[in-house]
Design an enzyme around this catalytic site. Structure first.
Site, mmCIF file in Angstrom:
data_model
loop_
_atom_site.group_PDB
_atom_site.id
_atom_site.type_symbol
_atom_site.label_atom_id
_atom_site.label_comp_id
_atom_site.label_asym_id
_atom_site.label_seq_id
_atom_site.Cartn_x
_atom_site.Cartn_y
_atom_site.Cartn_z
ATOM 1 N N THR A 1 -12.384 9.026 -0.474
ATOM 2 C CA THR A 1 -11.450 7.892 -0.598
ATOM 3 C C THR A 1 -10.703 7.671 0.726
ATOM 4 O O THR A 1 -10.688 8.542 1.603
ATOM 5 C CB THR A 1 -10.400 8.211 -1.677
ATOM 6 O OG1 THR A 1 -9.714 9.402 -1.260
ATOM 7 C CG2 THR A 1 -11.011 8.422 -3.048
ATOM 8 N N GLU B 1 -17.861 8.441 -0.912
ATOM 9 C CA GLU B 1 -18.006 9.277 0.299
ATOM 10 C C GLU B 1 -16.635 9.627 0.897
ATOM 11 O O GLU B 1 -16.482 9.728 2.114
ATOM 12 C CB GLU B 1 -18.975 8.649 1.294
ATOM 13 C CG GLU B 1 -20.358 8.553 0.659
ATOM 14 C CD GLU B 1 -21.525 8.551 1.594
ATOM 15 O OE1 GLU B 1 -21.361 8.955 2.745
ATOM 16 O OE2 GLU B 1 -22.605 8.157 1.139
ATOM 17 N N TRP C 1 -21.665 10.114 -10.883
ATOM 18 C CA TRP C 1 -21.805 9.015 -9.906
ATOM 19 C C TRP C 1 -22.854 9.282 -8.844
ATOM 20 O O TRP C 1 -22.627 9.027 -7.653
ATOM 21 C CB TRP C 1 -20.452 8.736 -9.216
ATOM 22 C CG TRP C 1 -19.325 8.616 -10.157
ATOM 23 C CD1 TRP C 1 -19.222 7.735 -11.197
ATOM 24 C CD2 TRP C 1 -18.133 9.422 -10.199
ATOM 25 N NE1 TRP C 1 -18.039 7.939 -11.867
ATOM 26 C CE2 TRP C 1 -17.352 8.958 -11.267
ATOM 27 C CE3 TRP C 1 -17.655 10.456 -9.418
ATOM 28 C CZ2 TRP C 1 -16.129 9.515 -11.590
ATOM 29 C CZ3 TRP C 1 -16.430 11.015 -9.727
ATOM 30 C CH2 TRP C 1 -15.676 10.548 -10.796
ATOM 31 N N THR D 1 -25.644 8.401 -6.668
ATOM 32 C CA THR D 1 -26.411 7.231 -6.208
ATOM 33 C C THR D 1 -27.881 7.620 -6.156
ATOM 34 O O THR D 1 -28.219 8.699 -5.658
ATOM 35 C CB THR D 1 -25.932 6.802 -4.804
ATOM 36 O OG1 THR D 1 -24.551 6.520 -4.855
ATOM 37 C CG2 THR D 1 -26.687 5.569 -4.307
ATOM 38 N N PHE E 1 -28.079 12.457 -3.239
ATOM 39 C CA PHE E 1 -27.166 13.576 -2.991
ATOM 40 C C PHE E 1 -26.277 13.719 -4.217
ATOM 41 O O PHE E 1 -25.708 12.734 -4.675
ATOM 42 C CB PHE E 1 -26.331 13.224 -1.758
ATOM 43 C CG PHE E 1 -25.290 14.221 -1.360
ATOM 44 C CD1 PHE E 1 -25.619 15.550 -1.129
ATOM 45 C CD2 PHE E 1 -23.969 13.820 -1.165
ATOM 46 C CE1 PHE E 1 -24.649 16.462 -0.720
ATOM 47 C CE2 PHE E 1 -23.000 14.727 -0.755
ATOM 48 C CZ PHE E 1 -23.345 16.046 -0.542
ATOM 49 N N GLY F 1 -13.915 15.439 -7.656
ATOM 50 C CA GLY F 1 -14.210 14.263 -6.833
ATOM 51 C C GLY F 1 -13.721 14.504 -5.410
ATOM 52 O O GLY F 1 -14.452 15.063 -4.586
ATOM 53 N N GLN G 1 -9.754 -16.205 -0.916
ATOM 54 C CA GLN G 1 -8.591 -17.087 -0.843
ATOM 55 C C GLN G 1 -8.947 -18.409 -0.147
ATOM 56 O O GLN G 1 -8.562 -19.479 -0.604
ATOM 57 C CB GLN G 1 -7.457 -16.363 -0.100
ATOM 58 C CG GLN G 1 -6.102 -17.027 -0.221
ATOM 59 C CD GLN G 1 -5.546 -16.962 -1.646
ATOM 60 O OE1 GLN G 1 -5.975 -16.137 -2.452
ATOM 61 N NE2 GLN G 1 -4.624 -17.848 -1.946
ATOM 62 N N GLY H 1 -22.856 10.399 6.656
ATOM 63 C CA GLY H 1 -22.816 9.424 5.565
ATOM 64 C C GLY H 1 -21.668 8.433 5.736
ATOM 65 O O GLY H 1 -21.829 7.238 5.501
ATOM 66 N N ARG H 2 -20.530 8.936 6.185
ATOM 67 C CA ARG H 2 -19.348 8.054 6.323
ATOM 68 C C ARG H 2 -19.548 7.006 7.411
ATOM 69 O O ARG H 2 -18.994 5.904 7.318
ATOM 70 C CB ARG H 2 -18.105 8.915 6.572
ATOM 71 C CG ARG H 2 -17.688 9.638 5.297
ATOM 72 C CD ARG H 2 -16.661 10.721 5.479
ATOM 73 N NE ARG H 2 -16.431 11.385 4.188
ATOM 74 C CZ ARG H 2 -15.930 12.601 4.051
ATOM 75 N NH1 ARG H 2 -15.580 13.314 5.113
ATOM 76 N NH2 ARG H 2 -15.754 13.105 2.838
HETATM 77 N N1 COS Z 1 -18.671 20.056 9.084
HETATM 78 C C1 COS Z 1 -19.011 21.356 8.930
HETATM 79 N N2 COS Z 1 -18.306 22.206 8.169
HETATM 80 C C2 COS Z 1 -17.215 21.735 7.553
HETATM 81 C C3 COS Z 1 -16.799 20.386 7.672
HETATM 82 C C4 COS Z 1 -17.582 19.536 8.470
HETATM 83 N N3 COS Z 1 -17.271 18.252 8.619
HETATM 84 N N4 COS Z 1 -15.697 20.203 6.930
HETATM 85 C C5 COS Z 1 -15.401 21.392 6.371
HETATM 86 N N5 COS Z 1 -16.327 22.303 6.739
HETATM 87 C C6 COS Z 1 -16.347 23.712 6.378
HETATM 88 C C7 COS Z 1 -15.087 24.358 6.902
HETATM 89 O O1 COS Z 1 -15.287 24.813 8.239
HETATM 90 C C8 COS Z 1 -14.861 25.483 5.945
HETATM 91 O O2 COS Z 1 -15.724 26.549 6.296
HETATM 92 P P1 COS Z 1 -15.211 28.083 6.204
HETATM 93 O O3 COS Z 1 -14.937 28.292 4.729
HETATM 94 O O4 COS Z 1 -16.361 28.852 6.728
HETATM 95 O O5 COS Z 1 -13.974 28.120 7.042
HETATM 96 C C9 COS Z 1 -15.372 24.928 4.625
HETATM 97 O O6 COS Z 1 -16.259 23.860 4.966
HETATM 98 C C10 COS Z 1 -14.265 24.419 3.740
HETATM 99 O O7 COS Z 1 -13.600 23.362 4.420
HETATM 100 P P2 COS Z 1 -12.111 22.922 4.067
HETATM 101 O O8 COS Z 1 -11.219 24.104 4.101
HETATM 102 O O9 COS Z 1 -11.786 21.779 4.954
HETATM 103 O O10 COS Z 1 -12.280 22.447 2.557
HETATM 104 P P3 COS Z 1 -11.200 21.729 1.636
HETATM 105 O O11 COS Z 1 -11.544 22.062 0.259
HETATM 106 O O12 COS Z 1 -9.824 21.930 2.137
HETATM 107 O O13 COS Z 1 -11.384 20.160 1.881
HETATM 108 C C11 COS Z 1 -12.343 18.024 1.944
HETATM 109 C C12 COS Z 1 -12.457 19.541 2.069
HETATM 110 C C13 COS Z 1 -11.104 17.465 1.294
HETATM 111 C C14 COS Z 1 -12.487 17.472 3.343
HETATM 112 C C15 COS Z 1 -13.606 17.746 1.115
HETATM 113 O O14 COS Z 1 -13.440 18.280 -0.175
HETATM 114 C C16 COS Z 1 -13.946 16.299 1.040
HETATM 115 O O15 COS Z 1 -14.539 15.734 1.970
HETATM 116 N N6 COS Z 1 -13.623 15.657 -0.118
HETATM 117 C C17 COS Z 1 -14.106 14.369 -0.397
HETATM 118 C C18 COS Z 1 -15.417 14.519 -1.060
HETATM 119 C C19 COS Z 1 -16.256 13.312 -0.906
HETATM 120 O O16 COS Z 1 -16.340 12.691 0.137
HETATM 121 N N7 COS Z 1 -16.928 13.007 -1.986
HETATM 122 C C20 COS Z 1 -17.838 11.949 -1.998
HETATM 123 C C21 COS Z 1 -19.093 12.481 -2.580
HETATM 124 S S1 COS Z 1 -20.489 11.659 -2.068
HETATM 125 S S2 COS Z 1 -20.373 9.984 -3.055
#
Ligand code: COS
Length: 381
Positions: A365, A363, A161, A163, A128, A136, A336, A242-243
């Protein structure tokens, strides 16, 4: 009481899967994990052998040649692999949770036939690619572009990054089109797909992590997944699954550190008695065991919710948050308790300590998980 999963309370299928995973881990992974860590060796042959047993198809439906397991059973199996080596577990976790979930939910029948079946049979390893050098935690800020040219999509950009990025057969790549963020199925032999050299990591050294350059990667139009512009939601759904995998990966790391600590405190004597007879040591071991059990329970509660078809964004974040911080805390206590030996490469807890750290980072922080848990408390924004 056993620190490991006790087969007694499991269903027949769960018991068989756990025993299969445990036996494989004991014979094919654990004896070699320290060496793979030292040499940063990605054991593709071991992943392939797991694939032959069906472990790359745990979450794929039977009609697409997967095992069609429920989430809790998948989590039970993954903990066994993670307890032996977190590097092998992360490959399995990403493949089974993210690209598999995305294809199962949003793939066309033809995409499932062409990609999902091979993944489930263990012939295609998948990864992915979401994160980028400048994106990030703020995943929606990604800049990789996908431009439509007649019957093709042309992808260009940089990913960070990833995987399995240099070892997978196909990657689920997130890119921005005119309509928004979209998901693309990218076989890694597509011209222009360029993995960088393996990153030198603190832990999970036997997993493959690379930067990716995407230089005019041309894909047939039918390698767009689902709807153009809807990919961010698909990626987030994949990350919910994934989480949960990362949560039990962390449980596996913590459990193995606890098992080593329990054995060591029985055998190591200071001041004329085994360490386990010191009340201070007993209190530490008790807290370690309680947290491991609680972390596993939280992951299984979230898994059961997913199996009932409920939204698991909040509970997956809770499970991942608690389990990853448990892994870091428990491995710190284990080092420890081992004292000077704990700091040495020759003893196993040092690797577990290094492997634990990334579970608080990738996945999402711990900070992002807390943000998602808090959002869940105010569902209307
Ligand atoms: N399932 C389905 N849809 C989802 C969802 C979920 N769990 N989470 C968000 N969405 C949808 C929302 O419904 C929204 O849709 P609409 O635009 O149609 O309303 C859209 O995705 C955007 O969501 P949101 O407003 O929550 O986005 P943000 O940018 O505010 O935040 C976070 C999203 C912070 C939650 C996200 O960027 C995140 O998870 N960041 C961490 C990234 C990560 O884990 N990276 C690791 C990579 S893999 S090593």
């Amino acid at each position: 009481m056993s620190i490991a999963i006790e087969p007694a309370g499991l269903s027949e299928t769960q018991r068989q899967i756990v025993e299969l995973a445990r036996e494989f881990a004991r014979t094919r992974i654990e004896p070699f994990a320290a060496e793979w860590d030292r040499t940063a060796h990605f054991a593709r042959d071991v992943i392939d052998a797991l694939g032959e047993l069906g472990f790359l198809g745990m979450c794929a439906p039977e009609e697409y040649e997967g095992m069609g397991l429920d989430t809790v059973t998948y989590l039970l199996a993954l903990e066994e692999i993670a307890a032996a080596d977190a590097s092998i577990a992360v490959s399995l976790s990403i493949h089974n949770a993210i690209p598999t979930t995305m294809l199962v939910r949003h793939g066309t029948p033809a995409q499932k036939e062409r990609f999902l079946k091979g993944m489930a049979r263990g012939e295609l390893l998948a990864g992915f690619a979401l994160s980028e050098p400048e994106s990030g935690s703020d995943a929606a800020a990604l800049r990789t572009r996908a431009v439509r040219e007649r019957d093709q999509w042309v992808l260009s950009g940089a990913k960070a990054w990833a995987t399995n990025g240099a070892t997978a057969d196909l990657m689920m790549v997130m890119a921005r089109t005119e309509r928004g963020i979209s998901a693309f199925i990218v076989p890694t032999d597509t011209p222009g797909y360029r993995p960088g050299k393996p990153e030198e990591k603190m832990g999970l050294r036997a997993s493959n992590t690379v930067a990716l350059a995407l230089e005019d990667v041309r894909l047939p139009a039918d390698q767009l997944l689902g709807e153009d512009g809807a990919g961010f939601g698909y990626a987030m759904e994949g990350l919910d699954a994934g989480r949960l995998g990362i949560a039990v990966q962390a449980v596996g790391i913590a459990r193995r550190a606890l098992e080593h600590a329990v054995a060591y405190c029985d055998q190591r004597r200071q001041f004329g008695q085994p360490l386990r007879q010191f009340e201070g040591v007993q209190f530490k071991l008790a807290d370690m065991a309680t947290r491991v059990e609680a972390a596993r329970a939280l992951a299984h509660v979230a898994g059961a919710r997913r199996d009932r078809g409920e939204d698991v964004t909040t509970s997956a974040s809770m499970a991942k948050l608690f389990a990853s911080e448990t892994a870091m805390w428990v491995t710190t206590q284990a080092v420890q308790l081992f004292g000077g030996y704990g700091y040495m490469r020759d003893f196993p807890v040092e690797k577990l300590f290094r492997d634990a750290k990334v579970t608080e980072i990738y996945e999402g922080t711990s900070e992002i998980q807390r943000l998602l848990v808090a959002r869940g408390l105010y569902p209307r924004g």
